[in-house]
Design a protein around this motif. Sequence first.
Motif, PDB file in Angstrom:
ATOM      1  N   ALA A 165       0.825  -1.217   0.000  1.00 21.14           N
ATOM      2  CA  ALA A 165       0.000   0.000   0.000  1.00 21.14           C
ATOM      3  C   ALA A 165       0.855   1.263   0.000  1.00 21.14           C
ATOM      4  O   ALA A 165       0.663   2.175   0.816  1.00 21.14           O
ATOM      5  N   SER A 166       1.796   1.336  -0.922  1.00 23.88           N
ATOM      6  CA  SER A 166       2.729   2.473  -0.941  1.00 23.88           C
ATOM      7  C   SER A 166       2.006   3.807  -1.188  1.00 23.88           C
ATOM      8  O   SER A 166       2.417   4.845  -0.672  1.00 23.88           O
ATOM      9  N   GLU A 167       0.917   3.769  -1.948  1.00 21.26           N
ATOM     10  CA  GLU A 167       0.231   5.019  -2.293  1.00 21.26           C
ATOM     11  C   GLU A 167      -0.500   5.633  -1.107  1.00 21.26           C
ATOM     12  O   GLU A 167      -0.841   6.810  -1.120  1.00 21.26           O
TER      13      GLU A 167
ATOM     14  N   ALA B  84      -5.961   0.950   2.275  1.00 21.82           N
ATOM     15  CA  ALA B  84      -7.187   1.746   2.271  1.00 21.82           C
ATOM     16  C   ALA B  84      -8.349   0.980   2.903  1.00 21.82           C
ATOM     17  O   ALA B  84      -9.274   1.590   3.444  1.00 21.82           O
ATOM     18  N   ASP B  85      -8.285  -0.354   2.846  1.00 24.22           N
ATOM     19  CA  ASP B  85      -9.401  -1.142   3.405  1.00 24.22           C
ATOM     20  C   ASP B  85      -9.072  -1.680   4.805  1.00 24.22           C
ATOM     21  O   ASP B  85      -9.665  -2.661   5.256  1.00 24.22           O
ATOM     22  N   ALA B  86      -8.139  -1.027   5.500  1.00 22.39           N
ATOM     23  CA  ALA B  86      -7.725  -1.519   6.832  1.00 22.39           C
ATOM     24  C   ALA B  86      -8.886  -1.482   7.827  1.00 22.39           C
ATOM     25  O   ALA B  86      -9.006  -2.341   8.701  1.00 22.39           O
ATOM     26  N   GLY B  87      -9.743  -0.483   7.684  1.00 24.93           N
ATOM     27  CA  GLY B  87     -10.922  -0.401   8.563  1.00 24.93           C
ATOM     28  C   GLY B  87     -10.548  -0.431  10.031  1.00 24.93           C
ATOM     29  O   GLY B  87      -9.606   0.244  10.462  1.00 24.93           O
ATOM     30  N   ASP B  88     -11.275  -1.255  10.809  1.00 24.34           N
ATOM     31  CA  ASP B  88     -11.023  -1.273  12.256  1.00 24.34           C
ATOM     32  C   ASP B  88      -9.870  -2.205  12.638  1.00 24.34           C
ATOM     33  O   ASP B  88      -9.657  -2.490  13.809  1.00 24.34           O
ATOM     34  N   GLN B  89      -9.110  -2.683  11.644  1.00 27.43           N
ATOM     35  CA  GLN B  89      -7.897  -3.439  11.975  1.00 27.43           C
ATOM     36  C   GLN B  89      -6.845  -2.516  12.599  1.00 27.43           C
ATOM     37  O   GLN B  89      -5.973  -2.962  13.336  1.00 27.43           O
ATOM     38  N   VAL B  90      -6.933  -1.222  12.279  1.00 26.54           N
ATOM     39  CA  VAL B  90      -5.986  -0.238  12.806  1.00 26.54           C
ATOM     40  C   VAL B  90      -6.678   0.648  13.832  1.00 26.54           C
ATOM     41  O   VAL B  90      -7.695   1.269  13.538  1.00 26.54           O
TER      42      VAL B  90
ATOM     43  N   CYS C 157       5.878  -1.262  12.406  1.00 21.46           N
ATOM     44  CA  CYS C 157       6.151  -0.341  11.301  1.00 21.46           C
ATOM     45  C   CYS C 157       5.770  -1.089  10.029  1.00 21.46           C
ATOM     46  O   CYS C 157       6.200  -2.227   9.829  1.00 21.46           O
ATOM     47  N   THR C 158       4.965  -0.443   9.177  1.00 18.87           N
ATOM     48  CA  THR C 158       4.474  -1.150   7.988  1.00 18.87           C
ATOM     49  C   THR C 158       5.276  -0.839   6.724  1.00 18.87           C
ATOM     50  O   THR C 158       4.872  -1.219   5.635  1.00 18.87           O
ATOM     51  N   PHE C 159       6.407  -0.132   6.859  1.00 20.49           N
ATOM     52  CA  PHE C 159       7.280   0.059   5.696  1.00 20.49           C
ATOM     53  C   PHE C 159       7.740  -1.334   5.236  1.00 20.49           C
ATOM     54  O   PHE C 159       8.031  -2.189   6.071  1.00 20.49           O
TER      55      PHE C 159
END
Length: 174
Positions: free
Chosen positions: A112-114, A120-126, A155-157
Motif C-alpha cells: 500500500a505504498s500510495e 485503504a481497506d484496513a478499517g477497524d484493523q488499525v 512499522c508497515t514500511f
Amino acid sequence: MKTNKISRVFSALMVIAFLAACSGGSSESGQSGDAAAASNEAPAGDKVMEIFIEGNDLMQFNTKEITVFAGYKIKLTLKHTGQLPKISMGHNWVLLNEGTSVADFGTKAAAASETGYIPADAGDQVIANTKLLGGGEEDTIEFMAPPVGEYDYLCTFPGHWGAMNGKMIVAEAE
Ligand code: CO
C-alpha cells in the motif's frame, strides 16, 4: 507468666491487623477511602499519558513493550532519529486491533505504498497510526486507549514488521 505470653501474642496480632488495615483498607472499607474517592472522581477523559518512541536507521524501535491505562487519552510521538530518507528507511507506528496479526497486516500493508503503507481497506484493523517518517522527522498522534488487553504495533514500511514490532499492554487504571 501465661498471661504475659498471651498478651504479647495478642499485641502482635493487633499490629498485624493495623498494618493490614493501612495497606489494604482503601479499596475495601469506607473509613480510609479519601484517597480512593479522590482518584475515582477525576473524569477519565482528562487523563493523558504521553508516550515517546524512536525508530532508527538500523530498522529498530527503541521499545518492544508499552504499558498504558484504559480510559486514558494517549499522546504518542514517534521520532525517526536516523538520517536515511523516507524512501529507503521509512518508519511509522501502527497499532493493530486484537485479532489482526502483525505478519498478515505487515505483508498486506507493504503493497500500500500510495497510502503511506496503510491499506485503504484496513478499517477497524488499525486503532491508530502515525504518518510515515524519514530521518529527523517526528509525528504526534492522540487516541483513546482501547479496552484492557494486549495489542500489537508495527512499522508497515516494506520489510520492517519482522524487526519493528512490539506490544502495547492496556491495563486497568489504578
Ligand atoms: Co520502519
